[in-house]
Design an enzyme around this catalytic site. Structure first.
Site, mmCIF file in Angstrom:
data_model
loop_
_atom_site.group_PDB
_atom_site.id
_atom_site.type_symbol
_atom_site.label_atom_id
_atom_site.label_comp_id
_atom_site.label_asym_id
_atom_site.label_seq_id
_atom_site.Cartn_x
_atom_site.Cartn_y
_atom_site.Cartn_z
ATOM 1 N N ARG A 45 -5.504 4.813 6.087
ATOM 2 C CA ARG A 45 -4.737 4.299 5.357
ATOM 3 C C ARG A 45 -4.446 2.998 6.046
ATOM 4 O O ARG A 45 -3.773 2.276 5.590
ATOM 5 C CB ARG A 45 -4.255 4.650 4.604
ATOM 6 C CG ARG A 45 -4.678 5.280 3.643
ATOM 7 C CD ARG A 45 -4.255 5.299 1.897
ATOM 8 N NE ARG A 45 -2.874 5.919 1.675
ATOM 9 C CZ ARG A 45 -2.183 6.032 0.541
ATOM 10 N NH1 ARG A 45 -2.878 5.410 -0.276
ATOM 11 N NH2 ARG A 45 -0.560 6.264 0.987
ATOM 12 N N ASP A 46 -4.156 3.619 7.685
ATOM 13 C CA ASP A 46 -2.720 2.678 8.617
ATOM 14 C C ASP A 46 -4.450 2.160 9.592
ATOM 15 O O ASP A 46 -3.716 2.170 11.218
ATOM 16 C CB ASP A 46 -1.986 2.786 8.536
ATOM 17 C CG ASP A 46 -0.878 1.643 8.760
ATOM 18 O OD1 ASP A 46 -1.890 0.405 9.094
ATOM 19 O OD2 ASP A 46 0.370 1.916 9.585
ATOM 20 N N ILE A 47 -5.327 1.473 9.964
ATOM 21 C CA ILE A 47 -5.960 1.088 11.200
ATOM 22 C C ILE A 47 -5.739 0.281 11.870
ATOM 23 O O ILE A 47 -6.087 -0.647 11.019
ATOM 24 C CB ILE A 47 -7.653 1.880 10.559
ATOM 25 C CG1 ILE A 47 -7.870 2.507 9.663
ATOM 26 C CG2 ILE A 47 -8.186 1.438 11.849
ATOM 27 C CD1 ILE A 47 -7.886 4.227 10.814
#
Length: 171
Positions: A45-47
């Site tokens: 969820r935080d690429i």
């Protein structure tokens, strides 16, 4: 740091693009790592570039490690619920689902973030930017990125790799 060190030609808003083979080398490692996480039900969820570290190994000068699973979601977990309307992630790399506050985030959100990173690597800039947070989120929700091969520096990019990047960025 690798992206930040790419030089900007005078008068340009974009950095020099990375080569297709080098981008593929980095992106394939990221995809394999995300595939392993997704196989056990974990969505990062935080690429974004800051969440990858490149190390030198005897067999590879550019070996990628995925970092910071701090806002990761474990699929089908009751304990890892995010309230509807909550937005987690880094705006320039957010998927449309994240931008809208959708609670049902799955592996596709990581694929979208990887698409943003690949775009940035081959074009020299992110696909969507704006003067404020809402402008960035709106772009992720409703705008189509400029195809990389439109930029003269990217004319040699293979149509198939461009198609992969754009598919990752599909709404």
């Amino acid at each position: 740091d690798l992206l930040a060190r790419m030089p900007k030609p005078p008068g340009s808003d974009r950095r020099e693009p990375m080569s297709e083979p080098f981008t593929l080398h980095i992106a394939m490692q990221i995809a394999e790592g995300l595939s392993a996480a997704h196989a056990v039900g974990v969505v990062h969820r935080d690429i974004k570039p800051d969440n990858f570290h490149i190390i030198r190994r005897p067999d590879d000068d550019y070996f990628v490690k995925i970092l910071d699973f701090g806002i990761a979601k474990v699929q089908n977990s009751k304990a890892a619920r995010t309230r509807t309307g909550s937005v987690f992630g880094t705006p320039h790399y957010m998927s449309p689902e994240q931008a809208s506050g959708d609670r049902n985030i799955d592996a596709k959100t990581d694929i979208y973030g990887l698409g943003v990173m690949m775009y940035e690597m081959v074009v020299g800039k992110i696909p969507f930017d704006a003067d404020n947070l809402m402008g960035i989120l709106t772009a992720h929700l409703y705008h189509t990125p400029t195809p990389p091969r439109v930029y003269p520096e990217c004319a040699e990019l293979s149509p198939s790799f461009e198609a992969v990047i754009l598919k990752c960025l599909a709404k």
